[in-house]
Design an enzyme around this catalytic site. Structure first.
Site, PDB file in Angstrom:
ATOM      1  N   CYS A  91     -40.180  18.770   2.390  1.00 28.38           N
ATOM      2  CA  CYS A  91     -40.737  19.577   3.475  1.00 28.38           C
ATOM      3  C   CYS A  91     -40.422  21.066   3.251  1.00 28.38           C
ATOM      4  CB  CYS A  91     -40.266  19.065   4.837  1.00 28.38           C
ATOM      5  SG  CYS A  91     -41.273  19.690   6.209  1.00 28.38           S
ATOM      6  N   HIS A 181     -41.552  13.440   4.386  1.00 29.31           N
ATOM      7  CA  HIS A 181     -40.121  13.143   4.502  1.00 29.31           C
ATOM      8  C   HIS A 181     -39.835  11.688   4.113  1.00 29.31           C
ATOM      9  CE1 HIS A 181     -38.636  16.730   6.769  1.00 29.31           C
ATOM     10  NE2 HIS A 181     -39.893  16.797   7.180  1.00 29.31           N
ATOM     11  N   GLU A 183     -36.993  10.421   3.783  1.00 29.57           N
ATOM     12  CA  GLU A 183     -35.744  10.040   4.443  1.00 29.57           C
ATOM     13  C   GLU A 183     -35.925   9.682   5.917  1.00 29.57           C
ATOM     14  OE1 GLU A 183     -36.018  14.416   5.585  1.00 29.57           O
ATOM     15  OE2 GLU A 183     -36.860  13.012   4.119  1.00 29.57           O
TER      16      GLU A 183
END
Length: 243
Positions: A91, A181, A183
């Site tokens: 990001c 993202h 994660e």
């Protein structure tokens, strides 16, 4: 074994960290605490330790803000690249790596992209080890108002969608970046939607449907995206293979 550096460049909204803990926990839950060192780029010294690899996190900041810590981070990442340390930006990290190596970052003319969205690999993506065992089209978690509008010289686009053509890129064989993202869990994204739609004007979401609250529309998109998480896992595998 050399550690992997998580270069923290910002924090998530309060609602998210109340459930998750500090932002780096999202990465540590995938990569593992025992392998990683966390440094906050905004306030900590940036050590040129012999890192196995460097992961650059997301941030509410914009890369073009002109903050001193952003410039320090760029110089740090350039030095790491010169030492052939594998780099992976997520990001804001994606945008920072683009800017660091000669690309351009701007406000997205198509507005914010938030929630769980579909993305598709380019031919370069399908051949890249970051996307090993990842299908051509998959879903991923997004939260961004800025985009890379020009890739760095020599970089290739890896992933695209209808919102923006540069959702991931690679520069050489040691630098990767994803706008999405890997994660993030569905819980993180749901909490982000609640937080951001309270702070942002509805007009920043250009694709919002008429007659439906923005937060309801975005929450309806949210799913787990375990396939996208493989990009982070693949980066760790690349790092470990390199020693």
């Amino acid at each position: 074994m050399k550690p992997i550096l998580i270069l923290k460049t910002g924090e998530l909204p309060r609602r998210v960290i109340e459930n998750l803990g500090p932002y780096e926990r999202a990465f540590l839950n995938v990569v593992g605490d025992e392998r990683c060192v966390v440094i906050d780029a905004r306030k900590d010294a940036l050590s040129d330790t012999k890192w196995a690899g460097i992961i650059v996190t997301g941030s509410p900041a914009s890369t073009y803000d002109g903050e001193a810590w952003i410039q320090r981070s760029e110089e740090f990442l350039k030095r790491a690249a010169e030492r052939e340390v594998p780099l992976y930006g997520v990001c804001f990290g994606h945008q920072l790596l683009a800017q660091t190596f000669g690309g351009k970052v701007e406000k997205c003319p198509r507005g914010w992209e938030l929630g769980t969205v579909a993305v598709t690999q380019t031919a370069h993506g399908q051949a890249n080890p970051l996307f090993s065992s990842v299908p051509e089209t998959f879903i991923a978690q997004m939260s961004h108002g800025d985009v890379v509008t020009e890739l760095p010289p020599g970089a290739v686009p890896l992933v695209e969608n209808d919102h923006w053509p540069y959702q991931a890129f690679a520069l050489g064989d040691r630098i990767w970046a994803t706008q999405f993202h890997p994660e993030f869990t569905s819980q993180i994204v749901s909490d982000l939607i609640h937080s951001l739609t309270s702070a942002l004007l509805p007009e920043v979401f250009h694709q919002r449907p008429e007659g439906q609250p923005v937060h309801e529309w975005l929450l309806a998109t949210v799913q787990e995206a375990p396939v996208a998480r493989r990009c982070l896992e693949n980066f760790v595998a690349i790092v470990e293979k390199g020693g």
